[in-house]
Design an enzyme around this catalytic site. Sequence first.
Site, PDB file in Angstrom:
ATOM      1  N   LYS A  22      79.414 -80.003 113.198  1.00 59.21           N
ATOM      2  CA  LYS A  22      79.740 -81.195 113.981  1.00 59.21           C
ATOM      3  C   LYS A  22      78.575 -82.162 113.863  1.00 59.21           C
ATOM      4  O   LYS A  22      77.427 -81.779 114.083  1.00 59.21           O
ATOM      5  CB  LYS A  22      79.992 -80.837 115.444  1.00 59.21           C
ATOM      6  CG  LYS A  22      80.369 -82.038 116.297  1.00 59.21           C
ATOM      7  CD  LYS A  22      80.680 -81.648 117.720  1.00 59.21           C
ATOM      8  CE  LYS A  22      79.462 -81.277 118.506  1.00 59.21           C
ATOM      9  NZ  LYS A  22      78.511 -82.351 118.754  1.00 59.21           N
ATOM     10  N   GLU A  24      77.038 -85.850 115.166  1.00 55.27           N
ATOM     11  CA  GLU A  24      77.104 -86.937 116.130  1.00 55.27           C
ATOM     12  C   GLU A  24      76.834 -88.248 115.428  1.00 55.27           C
ATOM     13  O   GLU A  24      75.934 -88.342 114.602  1.00 55.27           O
ATOM     14  CB  GLU A  24      76.066 -86.729 117.240  1.00 55.27           C
ATOM     15  CG  GLU A  24      76.383 -85.589 118.164  1.00 55.27           C
ATOM     16  CD  GLU A  24      75.416 -85.507 119.345  1.00 55.27           C
ATOM     17  OE1 GLU A  24      74.499 -86.354 119.462  1.00 55.27           O
ATOM     18  OE2 GLU A  24      75.585 -84.596 120.155  1.00 55.27           O
ATOM     19  N   GLU A  91      83.076 -88.313 123.750  1.00 57.00           N
ATOM     20  CA  GLU A  91      82.316 -87.895 124.937  1.00 57.00           C
ATOM     21  C   GLU A  91      81.834 -89.082 125.744  1.00 57.00           C
ATOM     22  O   GLU A  91      81.291 -90.047 125.210  1.00 57.00           O
ATOM     23  CB  GLU A  91      81.107 -87.035 124.546  1.00 57.00           C
ATOM     24  CG  GLU A  91      80.327 -86.572 125.761  1.00 57.00           C
ATOM     25  CD  GLU A  91      79.269 -85.508 125.489  1.00 57.00           C
ATOM     26  OE1 GLU A  91      78.571 -85.126 126.453  1.00 57.00           O
ATOM     27  OE2 GLU A  91      79.134 -85.072 124.342  1.00 57.00           O
TER      28      GLU A  91
END
Length: 187
Positions: A22, A24, A91
Amino acid sequence: NSKEALNSAIRIMKESGAHAVKLEGGSEVRESIERILTAGIPVMGHVGLLPQSINQQSGYNLQGKTIKDADKILNDALSVQDAGAFSIVLEGIPSNLAKKITESLNIPTIGIGAGPFCDGQIQVFHDVLGLDKSFLPKHSKRFFNGYDSFLSALHQYEDDVAQGSFPSSENYTDIDNSILEDISEDY
């Protein structure tokens, strides 16, 4: 840089047994996503609040509240999708922005602090299990009072050890005493 991201992704896959990585960020990590994908490593994206860059975002605050910021998050999500990510975490963004992003993408969105309109939800298990009595993010809910339960269990353990009731014979194994008689203390 994208070469370092690829090397890190390869190492993560080899050493952790992970099935994906993952990353960001948005357009600024597009080249890294593309490079990692060339090695056959699946990539999940992550936009909005970026915990690994929290000092650059002035803390754990809701992201995307202005036109400029909301536009950047939407375009970052599109860039991550276009780079080839299989899904994306949204998020700490307003729920209606998360809804717009989810509707704009062809890949699944996973929300944390992004409202009910994502394709899936994730939470920090410490929050949902109530392991930190002093902190609960607005976007989370305690489903269990783990702090008090764990604390009670640890006090019971401490008491049992102090009273000599733990460990008991059901918690350990002995060897035959004749073996102890035949071992030597030569070293």
